[in-house]
Design a protein around this motif. Structure first.
Motif, PDB file in Angstrom:
ATOM      1  N   ASP A 180       0.826  -1.211   0.000  1.00  0.00           N
ATOM      2  CA  ASP A 180       0.000   0.000   0.000  1.00  0.00           C
ATOM      3  C   ASP A 180       0.858   1.259   0.000  1.00  0.00           C
ATOM      4  O   ASP A 180       0.508   2.257  -0.635  1.00  0.00           O
ATOM      5  CB  ASP A 180      -0.871   0.041   1.267  1.00  0.00           C
ATOM      6  CG  ASP A 180      -2.047  -0.925   1.191  1.00  0.00           C
ATOM      7  OD1 ASP A 180      -2.244  -1.524   0.113  1.00  0.00           O
ATOM      8  OD2 ASP A 180      -2.756  -1.072   2.201  1.00  0.00           O
ATOM      9  N   GLU A 181       1.985   1.214   0.738  1.00  0.00           N
ATOM     10  CA  GLU A 181       2.785   2.425   0.889  1.00  0.00           C
ATOM     11  C   GLU A 181       3.485   2.794  -0.421  1.00  0.00           C
ATOM     12  O   GLU A 181       3.768   3.962  -0.669  1.00  0.00           O
ATOM     13  CB  GLU A 181       3.789   2.270   2.045  1.00  0.00           C
ATOM     14  CG  GLU A 181       4.973   1.370   1.792  1.00  0.00           C
ATOM     15  CD  GLU A 181       4.634  -0.140   1.826  1.00  0.00           C
ATOM     16  OE1 GLU A 181       3.438  -0.470   1.972  1.00  0.00           O
ATOM     17  OE2 GLU A 181       5.545  -0.957   1.670  1.00  0.00           O
ATOM     18  N   ILE A 182       3.737   1.792  -1.276  1.00  0.00           N
ATOM     19  CA  ILE A 182       4.341   2.072  -2.585  1.00  0.00           C
ATOM     20  C   ILE A 182       3.287   2.661  -3.519  1.00  0.00           C
ATOM     21  O   ILE A 182       3.470   3.738  -4.092  1.00  0.00           O
ATOM     22  CB  ILE A 182       4.910   0.767  -3.207  1.00  0.00           C
ATOM     23  CG1 ILE A 182       6.037   0.176  -2.345  1.00  0.00           C
ATOM     24  CG2 ILE A 182       5.375   0.997  -4.637  1.00  0.00           C
ATOM     25  CD1 ILE A 182       7.330   0.904  -2.434  1.00  0.00           C
ATOM     26  N   VAL A 183       2.183   1.966  -3.662  1.00  0.00           N
ATOM     27  CA  VAL A 183       1.147   2.415  -4.601  1.00  0.00           C
ATOM     28  C   VAL A 183       0.548   3.749  -4.147  1.00  0.00           C
ATOM     29  O   VAL A 183       0.205   4.601  -4.964  1.00  0.00           O
ATOM     30  CB  VAL A 183       0.052   1.337  -4.737  1.00  0.00           C
ATOM     31  CG1 VAL A 183      -1.080   1.834  -5.615  1.00  0.00           C
ATOM     32  CG2 VAL A 183       0.650   0.071  -5.326  1.00  0.00           C
ATOM     33  N   GLY A 184       0.449   3.919  -2.817  1.00  0.00           N
ATOM     34  CA  GLY A 184      -0.133   5.153  -2.298  1.00  0.00           C
ATOM     35  C   GLY A 184       0.826   6.327  -2.308  1.00  0.00           C
ATOM     36  O   GLY A 184       0.435   7.450  -2.021  1.00  0.00           O
TER      37      GLY A 184
END
Lengths: 423, 423
Positions: free
Chosen positions: B10-14
């Protein structure tokens, strides 16, 4: 509404360039309530770009691509977007005029290859690029019986960001009629991300605001995002939350918003009618460079000196031979005399200095790489401090020392005791 | 052999975390002749991860995924890889012992949730993680009648890099009997991307080499990539191509490779036994900062001075009041006197200076924002030149002026006539 991101270019896929655009865009999308669903990167290869557009629109309603809009033969994005949408490329006269105008303003004729940048997919909404030659576009495409959109943007971060902020983010927000989102950023120095997370733990209840962190060395930022229906006073809710944040962060919080430490320091110097001069040894000019990045800094920045050699420290700044011989060039004594010297030389109200060992060579057992002394001088007084930063590379030591030194000035101007003890 | 990269979380895509792993891995792969074909990023969503694995193996023989191997419920990578391959998860006793051992060494008992990290896909080759709890794996899968591989690795860069270097890169190199790739980068200054593309048009036949461009203001790079069978002398082919590139680019080519202008200038100063001092007005310290980014620069960089004010130019550098009054602070006369002054003050063989209007304020009809004068002084002589750079923002003017000034030194040291006329 869901969005997918597509970064295009051999240099991205090949690892020559780290794709920072996608993370930036994703953050901006989240702030307006659009979920970044997936990311893709492809090389400058037409078939691969068309496949990636298809996959991206399987995951999302809109795909935002960056890169591949240049004038050269390896720039294929626009042709691929048109091919994917099944439309031809048309010459956009206004874009052509604007590209020609950019070249004319620089006194040269537009190279023929740049004409390509004005060939845009039929039916696309054109997004002007105020700072570069490549216009962007929003192209509707039918996928699975629904209209989705391909957004093509240049990969140059400065151009892309401005075009996103001024055009596409409002366009997307208007098409996302649900919740409204508002964010506020808090810039801190002296905490790592985990420590900042601990300090802010529970500052807002889960249904009050969403908390996110971002480390961009040497500063660490926290961002609070609140959401509500159109018409809710989100500003007021952030104002209330900000009071709690301020209480918890104290002196570590140096600015609300994205302001750099050099802007905070510049603002304080101006407000207090003070002036600054800087003598830099291990930072080599970094502090002066950062201070003069701020428009109008000539009002308070009087002089900088990069005095790398002992001779320069003596002849220019008046550091005593005895201090250098007894304590060495990297010492609190030398730092204080440097600060006093540059202050006197420039006639400034404050003198700031750095002297240290940035590496990779030059370290000793007593003063290893990462040993840094910062000095500050003012009317009738002087102060200095030794920091042991550790060796994480020359660039790291320079960058952190410059930030620590600016923070020393900030704390002095605000009457805050103590310094950041970096670990 | 082609590879695809998959970043999970999530932290990459977000956009909370910039994915630096993919670029690092891509660079390592290219070095052993494996072409990074595409990149993907997905959130912590099981179905999305399985779809991404499928897409990645449509583009490549092997997919290297990073992230999603932790002990918490949002870590789904291993379960998804097993699902994609159609195999169950088995407990790997050795991995479990090693995870328990890591906790024991820290004096605590392993939390039950970490047992999950030892549940690995049946048939996978396990890759030990010497610096963290999550082991990696290489899992064979049948896709389109051929055996391909899913490589699952932790997302922590330090752990991932060590495991890649020690285990997977040798494994991949041994399985890559096909083509070898080799690239060479050419760094230029003074050309835009289109002009560089025109100059290099046809420098290599399509089957000889692949040509790519990259603009990272203020430099523009071209990269040639050749490929061949193992045993082919790719170096020699690049050497031959480099001769053609050199002939076409002439003085615009300042370095082969990724070298910055400050490194080129530093190398030349060192080779010729010369020393440099810099007086910076509009660049505020940028040149000194860049020069001192190079390790060992204290050998040839004697002094920098940021003399923003007229007083500083007079008292420190000895610029005459008459020159300032007659021609102004931004003039070729002032630039020459600044260069001569800092050279004399520092006892250097070369003195360099900048004075200009970086904006946004300070421009006049005669000297608009972007007017910059650069001066150079040497034993028995001096030179100066006025550049009209145009107004594309303060940061742009500062950055370009610093690069132009360093290029002036480079050209002087190489005996090249003329300067870059930036438009």
């Amino acid at each position: 509404m869901k969005a997918a991101l597509l970064a295009i270019g051999d240099e991205i896929v090949g690892g020559m360039t780290v794709d920072t655009n996608s993370a930036w865009i994703a953050g901006e999308l989240r702030a307006i309530g659009i979920e970044p669903a997936a990311g893709f990167s492809v090389a400058d290869d037409g078939d691969a770009i068309v496949r990636a557009l298809g996959r991206a629109l399987e995951e999302a309603d809109v795909v935002i691509s960056t890169g591949g809009l240049g004038p050269t033969s390896d720039d294929l994005t626009t042709a691929c977007a048109a091919r994917f949408a099944g439309v031809p490329l048309d010459l956009d006269e206004e874009s052509l005029r604007s590209i020609e105008e950019r070249f004319r303003a620089r006194g040269i004729e537009m190279p023929p290859s740049n004409r390509k940048q004005a060939m845009l997919p039929r039916g696309a909404e054109i997004v002007r690029n105020p700072t570069g030659t490549a216009p962007g576009y929003i192209l509707p495409v039918e996928v699975g019986g629904r209209t989705r959109h391909v957004i093509g943007f240049p990969g140059v971060p400065r151009e892309m960001r401005r075009m996103m902020r001024e055009t596409v983010l409002p366009w997307l927000a208007a098409r996302n009629p649900g919740r409204r989102f508002l964010s506020r950023t808090f810039s801190t120095f002296g905490l790592n991300e985990s420590r900042l997370g601990e300090l802010l733990d529970g500052v807002a209840a889960p249904d009050e605001a969403r908390l996110a962190f971002r480390a961009a060395f040497p500063r660490v930022q926290a961002r609070l995002t609140v959401d509500g229906a159109p018409g809710d006073n989100l500003e007021a809710r952030l104002d209330a939350l900000e009071l709690r944040v301020r209480e918890r962060l104290g002196a570590y919080l140096y600015a609300t918003g994205d302001e750099g430490m050099e802007e905070t320091v510049g603002r304080l110097l101006r407000e207090q009618g003070q002036t600054l001069a800087v003598a830099e040894s291990c930072t080599g000019g970094r502090i002066g460079d950062r201070i003069t990045d701020v428009p109008g800094s000539s009002d308070y920045f009087l002089m900088g000196a990069a005095t790398y050699s002992d001779e320069a420290k003596q002849t220019l700044l008046g550091v005593s031979a005895r201090t250098l011989a007894t304590h060495g060039a990297v010492s609190t004594g030398t730092a204080e005399e440097m600060a006093a010297g540059i202050r006197r030389l420039a006639g400034a109200t404050l003198g700031l200095s750095t002297t240290g060992i940035a590496g990779p060579g030059g370290g000793t057992a007593e003063k290893p790489v990462g040993t840094v002394c910062i000095g500050l001088a003012w009317e009738g007084g002087a102060w200095s401090h030794r920091f042991d930063l550790g060796d994480r590379g020359r660039e790291w030591v320079k960058g952190l020392t410059a930030q620590l030194a600016l923070d020393v000035v900030r704390r002095r101007l605000l009457g805050i005791e103590g310094v950041v003890e970096w670990r």
